[in-house]
Design a protein around this motif. Structure first.
Motif, PDB file in Angstrom:
ATOM      1  N   GLU A 122       0.806  -1.219   0.000  1.00 45.33           N
ATOM      2  CA  GLU A 122       0.000   0.000   0.000  1.00 45.33           C
ATOM      3  C   GLU A 122       0.841   1.271   0.000  1.00 45.33           C
ATOM      4  O   GLU A 122       0.325   2.362   0.162  1.00 45.33           O
ATOM      5  N   GLU A 123       2.126   1.127  -0.182  1.00 46.87           N
ATOM      6  CA  GLU A 123       2.983   2.297  -0.355  1.00 46.87           C
ATOM      7  C   GLU A 123       2.628   2.939  -1.695  1.00 46.87           C
ATOM      8  O   GLU A 123       2.347   2.257  -2.668  1.00 46.87           O
ATOM      9  N   ILE A 124       2.647   4.267  -1.737  1.00 47.91           N
ATOM     10  CA  ILE A 124       2.364   4.992  -2.974  1.00 47.91           C
ATOM     11  C   ILE A 124       3.689   5.225  -3.695  1.00 47.91           C
ATOM     12  O   ILE A 124       4.661   5.682  -3.093  1.00 47.91           O
ATOM     13  N   VAL A 125       3.700   4.896  -4.982  1.00 49.12           N
ATOM     14  CA  VAL A 125       4.898   5.034  -5.796  1.00 49.12           C
ATOM     15  C   VAL A 125       4.543   5.719  -7.117  1.00 49.12           C
ATOM     16  O   VAL A 125       3.365   5.857  -7.464  1.00 49.12           O
ATOM     17  N   ILE A 126       5.574   6.144  -7.836  1.00 54.00           N
ATOM     18  CA  ILE A 126       5.397   6.753  -9.146  1.00 54.00           C
ATOM     19  C   ILE A 126       5.848   5.761 -10.204  1.00 54.00           C
ATOM     20  O   ILE A 126       6.951   5.206 -10.120  1.00 54.00           O
ATOM     21  N   TYR A 127       4.991   5.533 -11.190  1.00 56.46           N
ATOM     22  CA  TYR A 127       5.301   4.664 -12.326  1.00 56.46           C
ATOM     23  C   TYR A 127       4.823   5.374 -13.578  1.00 56.46           C
ATOM     24  O   TYR A 127       3.655   5.754 -13.668  1.00 56.46           O
ATOM     25  N   GLN A 128       5.737   5.630 -14.496  1.00 58.83           N
ATOM     26  CA  GLN A 128       5.445   6.352 -15.734  1.00 58.83           C
ATOM     27  C   GLN A 128       4.743   7.680 -15.468  1.00 58.83           C
ATOM     28  O   GLN A 128       3.802   8.061 -16.138  1.00 58.83           O
ATOM     29  N   GLY A 129       5.211   8.371 -14.417  1.00 60.14           N
ATOM     30  CA  GLY A 129       4.705   9.706 -14.100  1.00 60.14           C
ATOM     31  C   GLY A 129       3.370   9.750 -13.381  1.00 60.14           C
ATOM     32  O   GLY A 129       2.833  10.831 -13.151  1.00 60.14           O
ATOM     33  N   LYS A 130       2.821   8.601 -13.006  1.00 60.34           N
ATOM     34  CA  LYS A 130       1.528   8.559 -12.331  1.00 60.34           C
ATOM     35  C   LYS A 130       1.656   7.839 -10.999  1.00 60.34           C
ATOM     36  O   LYS A 130       2.538   7.017 -10.813  1.00 60.34           O
ATOM     37  N   GLU A 131       0.731   8.160 -10.076  1.00 56.62           N
ATOM     38  CA  GLU A 131       0.758   7.552  -8.749  1.00 56.62           C
ATOM     39  C   GLU A 131       0.040   6.205  -8.753  1.00 56.62           C
ATOM     40  O   GLU A 131      -1.048   6.067  -9.315  1.00 56.62           O
ATOM     41  N   TYR A 132       0.675   5.237  -8.105  1.00 56.42           N
ATOM     42  CA  TYR A 132       0.130   3.885  -7.977  1.00 56.42           C
ATOM     43  C   TYR A 132       0.309   3.429  -6.544  1.00 56.42           C
ATOM     44  O   TYR A 132       1.205   3.887  -5.842  1.00 56.42           O
ATOM     45  N   ALA A 133      -0.517   2.475  -6.127  1.00 62.02           N
ATOM     46  CA  ALA A 133      -0.373   1.835  -4.820  1.00 62.02           C
ATOM     47  C   ALA A 133       0.171   0.430  -5.035  1.00 62.02           C
ATOM     48  O   ALA A 133      -0.260  -0.280  -5.947  1.00 62.02           O
ATOM     49  N   ILE A 134       1.119   0.035  -4.202  1.00 59.85           N
ATOM     50  CA  ILE A 134       1.654  -1.320  -4.271  1.00 59.85           C
ATOM     51  C   ILE A 134       0.629  -2.277  -3.667  1.00 59.85           C
ATOM     52  O   ILE A 134       0.132  -2.049  -2.565  1.00 59.85           O
ATOM     53  N   VAL A 135       0.325  -3.335  -4.407  1.00 56.68           N
ATOM     54  CA  VAL A 135      -0.622  -4.343  -3.944  1.00 56.68           C
ATOM     55  C   VAL A 135       0.127  -5.536  -3.367  1.00 56.68           C
ATOM     56  O   VAL A 135      -0.220  -6.052  -2.306  1.00 56.68           O
ATOM     57  N   HIS A 136       1.172  -5.977  -4.082  1.00 53.05           N
ATOM     58  CA  HIS A 136       1.948  -7.131  -3.629  1.00 53.05           C
ATOM     59  C   HIS A 136       3.344  -7.060  -4.224  1.00 53.05           C
ATOM     60  O   HIS A 136       3.510  -6.641  -5.361  1.00 53.05           O
ATOM     61  N   GLN A 137       4.329  -7.462  -3.442  1.00 54.19           N
ATOM     62  CA  GLN A 137       5.710  -7.500  -3.917  1.00 54.19           C
ATOM     63  C   GLN A 137       6.222  -8.936  -3.841  1.00 54.19           C
ATOM     64  O   GLN A 137       6.083  -9.607  -2.824  1.00 54.19           O
ATOM     65  N   TYR A 138       6.789  -9.412  -4.959  1.00 55.76           N
ATOM     66  CA  TYR A 138       7.315 -10.771  -5.039  1.00 55.76           C
ATOM     67  C   TYR A 138       8.813 -10.783  -4.742  1.00 55.76           C
ATOM     68  O   TYR A 138       9.496  -9.784  -4.946  1.00 55.76           O
ATOM     69  N   ASP A 139       9.319 -11.915  -4.290  1.00 53.13           N
ATOM     70  CA  ASP A 139      10.743 -12.067  -4.005  1.00 53.13           C
ATOM     71  C   ASP A 139      11.599 -11.870  -5.252  1.00 53.13           C
ATOM     72  O   ASP A 139      12.767 -11.517  -5.159  1.00 53.13           O
ATOM     73  N   SER A 140      11.013 -12.078  -6.426  1.00 54.97           N
ATOM     74  CA  SER A 140      11.740 -11.941  -7.693  1.00 54.97           C
ATOM     75  C   SER A 140      12.034 -10.487  -8.048  1.00 54.97           C
ATOM     76  O   SER A 140      12.790 -10.226  -8.979  1.00 54.97           O
ATOM     77  N   GLY A 141      11.434  -9.535  -7.318  1.00 53.84           N
ATOM     78  CA  GLY A 141      11.631  -8.121  -7.613  1.00 53.84           C
ATOM     79  C   GLY A 141      10.479  -7.508  -8.389  1.00 53.84           C
ATOM     80  O   GLY A 141      10.468  -6.313  -8.644  1.00 53.84           O
TER      81      GLY A 141
END
Length: 51
Positions: free
Chosen positions: A4-23
């Motif tokens: 649920e951290e907010i990040v920037i991807y391609q200039g837009k704001e997104y929320a992280i839903v899930h992070q995998y060990d693969s990166g």
């Protein structure tokens, strides 16, 4: 990066839903339920001024 951290991807704001060990990270737009799978190297943290 935390869930649920907010990040920037391609200039837009997104929320992280899930992070995998693969990166790879599932993200979604703040205004949508549509999920995208991207590598964490493509994301930038949202800089907050909590002062």
């Amino acid at each position: 990066m935390a869930k649920e951290e907010i990040v920037i991807y391609q200039g837009k704001e997104y929320a992280i839903v899930h992070q995998y060990d693969s990166g790879y990270v599932e993200i979604r737009k703040l205004t949508s339920r549509s999920i995208e799978l991207v590598h964490e190297s493509e994301l930038k943290p949202l800089s907050n001024s909590d002062s």
